[in-house]
Structures are given as structure tokens and as C-alpha cells.
Design a protein around this motif. Structure first.
Motif, short mmCIF file in Angstrom:
data_model
loop_
_atom_site.label_atom_id
_atom_site.label_comp_id
_atom_site.label_asym_id
_atom_site.label_seq_id
_atom_site.Cartn_x
_atom_site.Cartn_y
_atom_site.Cartn_z
N ASP A 1 -7.56 5.97 26.18
CA ASP A 1 -7.65 4.85 25.26
C ASP A 1 -9.01 4.97 24.57
O ASP A 1 -10.04 5.07 25.24
CB ASP A 1 -7.54 3.56 26.08
N GLU B 1 -10.97 2.87 23.18
CA GLU B 1 -11.93 1.84 23.55
C GLU B 1 -12.46 2.07 24.96
O GLU B 1 -13.64 1.81 25.24
CB GLU B 1 -11.30 0.44 23.44
N ASN C 1 -7.76 2.43 32.98
CA ASN C 1 -7.13 3.44 32.15
C ASN C 1 -6.82 2.98 30.73
O ASN C 1 -6.69 3.81 29.84
CB ASN C 1 -5.81 3.91 32.78
N ASP C 2 -6.66 1.69 30.55
CA ASP C 2 -6.19 1.17 29.27
C ASP C 2 -6.74 -0.23 29.09
O ASP C 2 -6.86 -0.97 30.08
CB ASP C 2 -4.65 1.15 29.30
#
Length: 194
Positions: free
Chosen positions: A39, A41, A106-107
Motif C-alpha cells: 500500500d 501510504e 499491511n493496508d
């Protein structure tokens, strides 16, 4: 102060919402997609400039059981086994009873739900009550206020700044240094249970 191989028998750590399983060839498969195609970000929040290949991630994960001077876990959600991130105690200073800590989800869809805070709390419990560490430290970038608040909830105290430590998107950013000591953790644990 602690054995140089203090993390040799790294356990599974289980909380109310997540469980932390040691990284190895099997559990490392959970990290391949998140590390190879992260991701954007999450990359920014962790300051990760480097790109990794699937082969590098798999080789790294398979080698973790051989490294008793650090402890790496995948963070799995209890309700469905989905991997939401990873965390680690690393850079062990056995003579002084210290280690650094890192955690990454992770996200961005997994942020703000308490997974990172619970993982941190589980690792600190292990670090101070099982591994016998005296100090756990971390760095977090100045633009990541949510992570700083999460670390404070887990007992970390701001202790300084590395100025202009990260160059990202044409701007310099400070790294905020935080730590927690064994006696601070013991006081926090007593307050929570009392």
C-alpha cells in the motif's frame, strides 16, 4: 544482561483480537503480497524506499528461525486468520538488555482498529516478562501522529528526535524516538490489572 540468543524459542502470542505467529517459510507467505506490492501510504508511514522481490521476501522469511537475536511475527486476525501486518523485536543489545521494535500493518484498511496496539502490547508483555529486556525503543516519523498515540497507549515515552531523518516526496521529516523501560511497563501492567 540477557542471552544473545534470547529469542531462540519465540512463542505464538495470542490476544483478544490478534495472534502473533513467528515468521518462517510458512507464515512468511502472508507477507509476500504486502511487501512486494505494498500500500503506498504504508510505504510512506514506514519510510520504506526499497522495493523487494518475492524471492527476497521468501528467503528472508525462511531464514527467520535461524536468527535468535531478533523476533519476527506475522499479525493474524483471530476472527478469520487474515494477516493484517507484521512486527518485530530487532537490533538486540544483549549486554544492555535492549531491543528496537517495529510494527507495520499491511493496508491502510486495517488501521484505526486496534490491531497494531494489541500487537504492540503482546510484544511488550513478551519482551519484559519472558525475554527479560530492560528497554524497548522505536522510531516513528513526525507525520504519523496516529502511530505515536498508539505507542503512547502502550506505554512508550517520547525521548527525542532525529532531525531530517527521512526524505520523502521532496521533503525532510523528523523521526520521533520513543522507548519504554521494564519498570514503566510493570507499573502500566499493574495499573491496568488493578
Amino acid at each position: 544482561m540477557v542471552p544473545a540468543d534470547v529469542f531462540r524459542d519465540q512463542p505464538v502470542l495470542t490476544g483478544d483480537r490478534v495472534r502473533l505467529e513467528p515468521v518462517d517459510a510458512r507464515t512468511g507467505e502472508h507477507l509476500v503480497r504486502a511487501v512486494v506490492d505494498p500500500d503506498p501510504e504504508v510505504r510512506r508511514l514506514t519510510g520504506t524506499h526499497r522495493r523487494f522481490t518475492e524471492e527476497e521476501v521468501r528467503a528472508w522469511a525462511a531464514s527467520r528461525p535461524e536468527h535468535a537475536d531478533r523476533a519476527d511475527w506475522v499479525i493474524l486476525r483471530n476472527e478469520d486468520g487474515v494477516c493484517v501486518g507484521d512486527c518485530a523485536l530487532l537490533d538486540l543489545d544483549a549486554d544492555n538488555g535492549g531491543a528496537d521494535y517495529r510494527v507495520a500493518l499491511n493496508d491502510m484498511a486495517f488501521t484505526g482498529q486496534g490491531y497494531g496496539t494489541e500487537a504492540t502490547d503482546l510484544v511488550l508483555e513478551y519482551a519484559f516478562t519472558v525475554a527479560g529486556l530492560h528497554r524497548v525503543a522505536l522510531q516513528v516519523f513526525d507525520f504519523n501522529g496516529n502511530a505515536q498515540k498508539s505507542y503512547e497507549r502502550s506505554g512508550f515515552v517520547r525521548e527525542g528526535v532525529w532531525r531530517d531523518h527521512l526524505y520523502w516526496d521532496g521533503a525532510w521529516h523528523d523521526a520521533v524516538l520513543m522507548s519504554i523501560l521494564a519498570h514503566e511497563y510493570a507499573d502500566l501492567r499493574a495499573a491496568r490489572s488493578g
